[in-house]
Write an enzyme that holds these catalytic residues in place. Structure first.
Site, mmCIF file in Angstrom:
data_model
loop_
_atom_site.group_PDB
_atom_site.id
_atom_site.type_symbol
_atom_site.label_atom_id
_atom_site.label_comp_id
_atom_site.label_asym_id
_atom_site.label_seq_id
_atom_site.Cartn_x
_atom_site.Cartn_y
_atom_site.Cartn_z
ATOM 1 N N HIS A 17 1.802 11.116 6.053
ATOM 2 C CA HIS A 17 1.339 10.695 4.713
ATOM 3 C C HIS A 17 2.372 11.220 3.709
ATOM 4 C CE1 HIS A 17 -1.110 9.729 1.287
ATOM 5 N NE2 HIS A 17 -1.164 10.994 0.910
ATOM 6 N N ASP B 192 -3.195 4.896 2.479
ATOM 7 C CA ASP B 192 -1.967 4.111 2.677
ATOM 8 C C ASP B 192 -2.305 2.771 3.353
ATOM 9 O OD1 ASP B 192 -0.131 6.527 2.048
ATOM 10 O OD2 ASP B 192 -1.436 7.230 3.644
#
Ligand code: NAD
Ligand code: LMR
Length: 327
Positions: free
Chosen positions: A187, A159
């Site tokens: 996440h 990410d």
């Protein structure tokens, strides 16, 4: 030459396994002076395929590769390990969220955590990639009481890299010129990709890209939903970029964050930023290069940012509640 590092990878016959193994064997985590021994774990039905991966690794004749073990026994895979990548688990398909995997994947991390506890080096570092990775990391950590909790982390590096890429593309600069975005939280699509402290060509990102609406309406959802977009496009979840991020995560642990920079990593909360203690939450961290990390302190949130982060913390608490029978 240094003595070899022993690295275990679960899900060695899977997509991410196929992308990450040659890079570890080529010295991308521990450097070009350190030999590695690879221990690959699979479930019994995938052992034949794993043997094929082992044959291919052998056929690369990597100068640093000192041994390959293929097994379906966790205690064989984790014996004397310095580093473990817990990847092996089911990926989501179209229309699913990562937390939908929790019932099926969560139990994998009880036995694997216990096996790490029993046979790995007490200094072992474990990086959890299998989804939902924050909560799976919590489970594995819980089942390894003799290993320091700080030796466990879950991967939000992908990410973080996605955030860098989006900022670079929008600003029309090279990826190298973007530093210090932050992924806060889970996440998952509740994560808060924070641009407020990010720098582009040494200037604040929000001055370079002076477009608040873009940050809120494009940047955040693009990073949050990038995994889904990749599944829609490829029909399979990210693997090349996931393996790359796992290499970056491990490299940072063992080589450190460059001066003036941080990365994002999901680690056990010590209460920093009001995150309940014990949750595995993504924070900005710095690393010295000896396998340790520190949460960057003193960063400020806008009201908007704090609300976003709180949503993700709440989701982590819900996931912990869902798996309480495994803790
Ligand atoms: P994949 O299906 O291609 O491979 C997974 C492999 O794991 C398979 O070979 C399977 O046999 C094996 N496996 C299943 N259970 C196992 C067990 N108990 N022990 C050992 N091996 C086992 O999947 P993939 O694309 O490699 O993804 C693996 C996981 O990583 C998924 O959960 C996926 O969602 C996750 N992922 C996380 C991130 C992240 O950023 N954290 C990024 C991408 C993928
Ligand atoms: C990703 O972020 O690409 C992975 O977690 C895979 C997924 O399910 O999105």
């Amino acid at each position: 030459m240094a003595s070899p590092k022993v690295v275990a990878i679960t899900g060695g016959a899977g997509q991410i396994g196929y992308s990450i193994l040659p890079r570890i064997a080529a010295g991308e985590v521990f450097g070009k002076e350190t030999p590695v021994i690879l221990k690959l774990l699979e479930i019994p039905v995938a052992l034949e395929s794993l043997e094929g991966v082992g044959m291919e690794l052998e056929d690369c004749a990597f100068p640093l590769l000192e041994g390959i073990v293929c097994t379906d026994e966790p205690e064989v895979a984790f014996q004397d390990c310095d580093l473990v990548f817990l990847i092996g688990s089911k990926p989501r398909g179209p229309g699913m969220e990562r937390k939908d995997l929790i019932q099926e994947n969560g139990p994998i991390f009880t036995g694997q955590g216990a096996a790490i506890d029993k046979v790995a080096k007490k200094s072992v570092r474990t990086i959890v990639v299998g989804n939902p990775c924050n909560t799976n990391c919590l489970i594995a950590m819980h089942h390894a009481p003799s290993i320091p909790d700080e030796n466990f982390s879950a991967m939000t590096q992908l990410d973080h890299n996605r955030a860098i890429a989006q900022l670079a593309v929008r600003a029309g600069v090279h990826f190298n010129e973007v530093k210090n975005p932050i992924i806060w939280g889970n996440h998952s699509n509740t994560q808060f990709p924070d641009w407020k402290h990010a720098m582009i060509q040494k200037k604040p990102a929000e001055e370079v890209i002076a477009d608040e609406a873009w940050f809120k309406d494009v940047f955040i959802p693009t990073v949050q939903e990038r995994g889904k977009a990749i599944i829609q496009a490829r029909g399979k979840s990210s693997a090349l970029s996931a393996a790359n991020a796992a290499i970056d995560h491990a490299h940072t642990l063992f080589n450190g964050t460059p001066e003036g920079t941080w990365t994002s990593m999901a680690v056990k909360s010590d209460g920093s930023y009001g995150v309940p203690e014990g949750l595995i939450c993504s924070f900005p961290v710095t690393c010295k290069g000896d396998g340790t990390w520190e949460i960057v302190q003193g960063l400020e949130f806008t009201t908007f940012g704090r609300e976003k982060f709180d949503l993700s913390i709440h989701e982590l608490e819900e996931e912990r509640e869902t798996v309480k029978g495994l803790l």
